[in-house]
Design an enzyme around this catalytic site. Structure first.
Site, PDB file in Angstrom:
ATOM      1  N   GLY A  46      47.784 -11.165   8.315  1.00  0.00           N
ATOM      2  CA  GLY A  46      47.810 -11.636   9.690  1.00  0.00           C
ATOM      3  C   GLY A  46      46.523 -12.373  10.001  1.00  0.00           C
ATOM      4  O   GLY A  46      45.561 -12.305   9.226  1.00  0.00           O
ATOM      5  N   GLN A  51      39.537 -15.109  15.135  1.00  0.00           N
ATOM      6  CA  GLN A  51      39.065 -15.259  13.750  1.00  0.00           C
ATOM      7  C   GLN A  51      38.899 -16.719  13.333  1.00  0.00           C
ATOM      8  O   GLN A  51      38.329 -16.995  12.275  1.00  0.00           O
ATOM      9  CB  GLN A  51      40.039 -14.585  12.773  1.00  0.00           C
ATOM     10  N   CYS A  89      40.247  -7.284   5.978  1.00  0.00           N
ATOM     11  CA  CYS A  89      40.273  -8.284   7.045  1.00  0.00           C
ATOM     12  C   CYS A  89      39.604  -9.555   6.539  1.00  0.00           C
ATOM     13  O   CYS A  89      38.545  -9.483   5.908  1.00  0.00           O
ATOM     14  CB  CYS A  89      39.530  -7.741   8.259  1.00  0.00           C
ATOM     15  N   LEU A  90      40.198 -10.705   6.833  1.00  0.00           N
ATOM     16  CA  LEU A  90      39.634 -11.987   6.385  1.00  0.00           C
ATOM     17  C   LEU A  90      38.245 -12.225   6.987  1.00  0.00           C
ATOM     18  O   LEU A  90      37.448 -12.959   6.414  1.00  0.00           O
ATOM     19  CB  LEU A  90      40.572 -13.142   6.752  1.00  0.00           C
ATOM     20  N   HIS A 131      46.431  -3.937  13.911  1.00  0.00           N
ATOM     21  CA  HIS A 131      45.185  -4.553  13.444  1.00  0.00           C
ATOM     22  C   HIS A 131      44.927  -5.863  14.202  1.00  0.00           C
ATOM     23  O   HIS A 131      43.808  -6.103  14.675  1.00  0.00           O
ATOM     24  CB  HIS A 131      45.284  -4.790  11.930  1.00  0.00           C
ATOM     25  N   GLU A 132      45.983  -6.692  14.321  1.00  0.00           N
ATOM     26  CA  GLU A 132      45.809  -7.998  14.986  1.00  0.00           C
ATOM     27  C   GLU A 132      45.567  -7.829  16.489  1.00  0.00           C
ATOM     28  O   GLU A 132      44.756  -8.549  17.067  1.00  0.00           O
ATOM     29  CB  GLU A 132      47.013  -8.904  14.726  1.00  0.00           C
ATOM     30  N   HIS A 135      42.062  -7.120  17.152  1.00  0.00           N
ATOM     31  CA  HIS A 135      41.241  -8.352  17.148  1.00  0.00           C
ATOM     32  C   HIS A 135      41.232  -8.987  18.543  1.00  0.00           C
ATOM     33  O   HIS A 135      40.196  -9.468  18.995  1.00  0.00           O
ATOM     34  CB  HIS A 135      41.817  -9.386  16.173  1.00  0.00           C
TER      35      HIS A 135
HETATM   36 CO    CO Z   1      41.533  -8.704  10.629  1.00  0.00          CO
END
Ligand code: CO
Length: 156
Positions: A46, A51, A89-90, A131-132, A135
């Site tokens: 995701g 991000q 996570c990216l 998770h998203e 963010h």
């Molecule tokens: Co993330």
């Protein structure tokens, strides 16, 4: 478009709600497409707008049925039970940790066309949604994780 890495103020800020007028614009449509492409290219489950440096309530999720775009998403129901599972996570490259998440969630959102939608998710999809959404509330998984470990990327 570049992925913002931790630490960065935008990753800890609450993202702004997107208006229906904005959803209708070609610029917004393109942003959704660009984020989907970036997520797939980066092999992420995701990607949330903060991000990529945009403080907006928008996230894309990679599902078996294709890319799911969530605009102004809210979790409206959650299971009583939670389970631990590994996440990365990216924006925190190379780090993994276990996070406790609700097993099932119901999420209400608008799609990229501005239509109101609802999804009932469980397991991995429920985890990615949580998770998203974190963010979009300025929360990174490392704030909640246990057993955080670093993978030496040079050796992968
Ligand atoms: Co993330």
């Amino acid at each position: 478009m570049k992925i913002v890495k931790h630490p960065n103020k935008i990753l800890s800020a609450k993202a702004k709600t997107i208006s229906q007028e904005v959803i209708k614009t070609p610029v917004f449509r393109q942003l959704v497409l660009d984020m989907a492409e970036m997520m797939l290219k980066s092999d992420g489950a995701g990607l949330a707008a903060p991000q990529i440096g945009k403080s907006l309530q928008l996230a894309v999720i990679n599902t078996k049925e294709g890319v799911l775009a969530l605009v102004n998403p809210k979790i409206t129901k959650k299971s009583l039970t939670r389970e631990w599972g590994e996440e990365g996570c990216l924006s925190v490259p190379g780090y993994f940790g276990e996070v406790k998440r609700y097993k099932k969630v119901t999420c209400e959102y608008f799609n990229a066309q501005g239509e109101k939608k609802k999804i009932k998710a469980e397991g991995l999809l429920a985890r990615v949604i949580q998770h998203e959404l974190d963010h979009l509330n300025g929360i990174l998984f490392i704030a909640k994780a246990r057993n955080i470990k670093k993978i030496d990327q040079a050796k992968r």
